[in-house]
Design a protein around this motif. Structure first.
Motif, mmCIF file in Angstrom:
data_model
loop_
_atom_site.group_PDB
_atom_site.id
_atom_site.type_symbol
_atom_site.label_atom_id
_atom_site.label_comp_id
_atom_site.label_asym_id
_atom_site.label_seq_id
_atom_site.Cartn_x
_atom_site.Cartn_y
_atom_site.Cartn_z
ATOM 1 N N THR A 17 38.671 11.233 -49.920
ATOM 2 C CA THR A 17 39.345 12.112 -50.888
ATOM 3 C C THR A 17 38.996 13.567 -50.620
ATOM 4 O O THR A 17 39.876 14.429 -50.563
ATOM 5 C CB THR A 17 38.945 11.720 -52.329
ATOM 6 N N GLU A 18 37.721 13.850 -50.435
ATOM 7 C CA GLU A 18 37.304 15.240 -50.218
ATOM 8 C C GLU A 18 37.860 15.800 -48.913
ATOM 9 O O GLU A 18 38.246 16.967 -48.847
ATOM 10 C CB GLU A 18 35.785 15.368 -50.283
ATOM 11 N N ARG A 19 37.897 14.981 -47.875
ATOM 12 C CA ARG A 19 38.471 15.456 -46.609
ATOM 13 C C ARG A 19 39.955 15.740 -46.745
ATOM 14 O O ARG A 19 40.468 16.716 -46.203
ATOM 15 C CB ARG A 19 38.236 14.437 -45.500
ATOM 16 N N LEU A 20 40.671 14.868 -47.452
ATOM 17 C CA LEU A 20 42.104 15.108 -47.666
ATOM 18 C C LEU A 20 42.338 16.411 -48.420
ATOM 19 O O LEU A 20 43.209 17.209 -48.060
ATOM 20 C CB LEU A 20 42.734 13.939 -48.419
ATOM 21 N N LEU A 21 41.550 16.640 -49.444
ATOM 22 C CA LEU A 21 41.711 17.875 -50.217
ATOM 23 C C LEU A 21 41.351 19.098 -49.389
ATOM 24 O O LEU A 21 42.005 20.144 -49.487
ATOM 25 C CB LEU A 21 40.885 17.806 -51.504
ATOM 26 N N LYS A 22 40.329 18.976 -48.558
ATOM 27 C CA LYS A 22 39.933 20.090 -47.695
ATOM 28 C C LYS A 22 41.041 20.397 -46.668
ATOM 29 O O LYS A 22 41.358 21.558 -46.414
ATOM 30 C CB LYS A 22 38.620 19.759 -46.978
ATOM 31 N N LEU A 23 41.634 19.355 -46.102
ATOM 32 C CA LEU A 23 42.752 19.563 -45.183
ATOM 33 C C LEU A 23 43.944 20.180 -45.911
ATOM 34 O O LEU A 23 44.646 21.041 -45.370
ATOM 35 C CB LEU A 23 43.162 18.253 -44.513
ATOM 36 N N ALA A 24 44.180 19.744 -47.143
ATOM 37 C CA ALA A 24 45.295 20.270 -47.930
ATOM 38 C C ALA A 24 45.138 21.765 -48.195
ATOM 39 O O ALA A 24 46.132 22.475 -48.347
ATOM 40 C CB ALA A 24 45.417 19.508 -49.240
ATOM 41 N N ASP A 25 43.898 22.245 -48.239
ATOM 42 C CA ASP A 25 43.660 23.683 -48.416
ATOM 43 C C ASP A 25 44.300 24.502 -47.295
ATOM 44 O O ASP A 25 44.618 25.670 -47.478
ATOM 45 C CB ASP A 25 42.153 23.988 -48.440
ATOM 46 N N GLN A 26 44.498 23.883 -46.146
ATOM 47 C CA GLN A 26 45.040 24.587 -44.988
ATOM 48 C C GLN A 26 46.566 24.645 -44.994
ATOM 49 O O GLN A 26 47.169 25.273 -44.122
ATOM 50 C CB GLN A 26 44.557 23.917 -43.706
ATOM 51 N N GLY A 34 48.611 18.639 -59.872
ATOM 52 C CA GLY A 34 49.343 17.393 -59.633
ATOM 53 C C GLY A 34 48.974 16.754 -58.308
ATOM 54 O O GLY A 34 48.743 15.537 -58.232
ATOM 55 N N PHE A 35 48.896 17.563 -57.267
ATOM 56 C CA PHE A 35 48.527 17.043 -55.947
ATOM 57 C C PHE A 35 47.102 16.499 -55.970
ATOM 58 O O PHE A 35 46.848 15.378 -55.533
ATOM 59 C CB PHE A 35 48.653 18.139 -54.881
ATOM 60 N N ASP A 36 46.190 17.289 -56.496
ATOM 61 C CA ASP A 36 44.788 16.863 -56.536
ATOM 62 C C ASP A 36 44.621 15.564 -57.323
ATOM 63 O O ASP A 36 43.886 14.665 -56.922
ATOM 64 C CB ASP A 36 43.908 17.957 -57.128
ATOM 65 N N ALA A 37 45.314 15.452 -58.463
ATOM 66 C CA ALA A 37 45.221 14.238 -59.271
ATOM 67 C C ALA A 37 45.774 13.040 -58.508
ATOM 68 O O ALA A 37 45.196 11.948 -58.554
ATOM 69 C CB ALA A 37 45.972 14.421 -60.587
ATOM 70 N N ALA A 38 46.886 13.238 -57.803
ATOM 71 C CA ALA A 38 47.475 12.135 -57.032
ATOM 72 C C ALA A 38 46.518 11.658 -55.948
ATOM 73 O O ALA A 38 46.373 10.456 -55.721
ATOM 74 C CB ALA A 38 48.804 12.574 -56.432
ATOM 75 N N VAL A 39 45.838 12.586 -55.281
ATOM 76 C CA VAL A 39 44.880 12.210 -54.233
ATOM 77 C C VAL A 39 43.674 11.513 -54.854
ATOM 78 O O VAL A 39 43.261 10.442 -54.398
ATOM 79 C CB VAL A 39 44.439 13.442 -53.416
ATOM 80 N N ARG A 40 43.134 12.088 -55.907
ATOM 81 C CA ARG A 40 41.911 11.534 -56.517
ATOM 82 C C ARG A 40 42.126 10.149 -57.142
ATOM 83 O O ARG A 40 41.239 9.303 -57.104
ATOM 84 C CB ARG A 40 41.358 12.496 -57.556
ATOM 85 N N THR A 41 43.319 9.902 -57.690
ATOM 86 C CA THR A 41 43.583 8.609 -58.338
ATOM 87 C C THR A 41 44.278 7.618 -57.407
ATOM 88 O O THR A 41 44.551 6.494 -57.806
ATOM 89 C CB THR A 41 44.473 8.794 -59.584
ATOM 90 N N MET A 42 44.557 8.063 -56.166
ATOM 91 C CA MET A 42 45.269 7.221 -55.198
ATOM 92 C C MET A 42 46.609 6.754 -55.783
ATOM 93 O O MET A 42 47.009 5.600 -55.661
ATOM 94 C CB MET A 42 44.402 6.056 -54.738
ATOM 95 N N LYS A 43 47.308 7.686 -56.392
ATOM 96 C CA LYS A 43 48.568 7.404 -57.073
ATOM 97 C C LYS A 43 49.568 6.671 -56.181
ATOM 98 O O LYS A 43 50.320 5.822 -56.656
ATOM 99 C CB LYS A 43 49.180 8.723 -57.565
ATOM 100 N N TYR A 44 49.601 6.971 -54.907
ATOM 101 C CA TYR A 44 50.601 6.398 -54.008
ATOM 102 C C TYR A 44 50.047 5.277 -53.130
ATOM 103 O O TYR A 44 50.635 4.923 -52.111
ATOM 104 C CB TYR A 44 51.228 7.506 -53.161
ATOM 105 N N LYS A 45 48.921 4.693 -53.526
ATOM 106 C CA LYS A 45 48.295 3.639 -52.723
ATOM 107 C C LYS A 45 49.244 2.469 -52.469
ATOM 108 O O LYS A 45 49.334 1.972 -51.339
ATOM 109 C CB LYS A 45 47.018 3.135 -53.393
#
Length: 125
Positions: A17-26, A34-45
């Motif tokens: 999760t943290e790596r995905l968010l760090k990459l998303a910063d770029q 909304g994006f952060d919540a979707a990543v943290r909760t694995m909304k699209y798993k």
């Protein structure tokens, strides 16, 4: 962004999760509540899991056709057609053709791919 970072990330533990968010910063404009919540909760798993299963069922190899791969209307672009995926004009033409005239796969695109392969072989000789 994910493809560019795939090998180093997979070698060091995967896309956490943290790596995905760090990459998303770029990626400008991507991060937000909304994006952060979707990543943290694995909304699209469930969607990702279903997509992975569909990919694995593409072709004869149980691992799937490999990456990067492109399948259009059930046709895997390989051999002489592989390069079409990287030529915007050709890819657009192929997608439109196969949507509007599915028979063009066997009457135009397969022969086109064979001509490209023959050209490669001639250049290697």
């Amino acid at each position: 962004m994910l493809f560019r970072n795939q090998v180093p990330v997979e070698r060091s533990g995967g896309f956490t999760t943290e790596r995905l968010l760090k990459l998303a910063d770029q990626v400008p404009g991507l991060r937000g509540a909304g994006f952060d919540a979707a990543v943290r909760t694995m909304k699209y798993k469930a969607f990702v899991t279903a997509s992975e299963k569909a990919y694995e069922n593409t072709g004869d190899d149980p691992k799937g056709p490999g990456t990067p791969s492109l399948v259009v209307n059930g046709h895997l672009l390989e051999g002489g057609l592989y390069g079409v995926a990287f030529e915007e004009g050709l890819l657009t033409r192929l997608v439109v053709d196969l949507h509007d005239r599915p028979a063009r796969w066997s009457t135009f695109w397969v022969p086109f791919g064979k001509r490209v392969e023959a050209q490669w072989e001639a250049e290697e000789s």
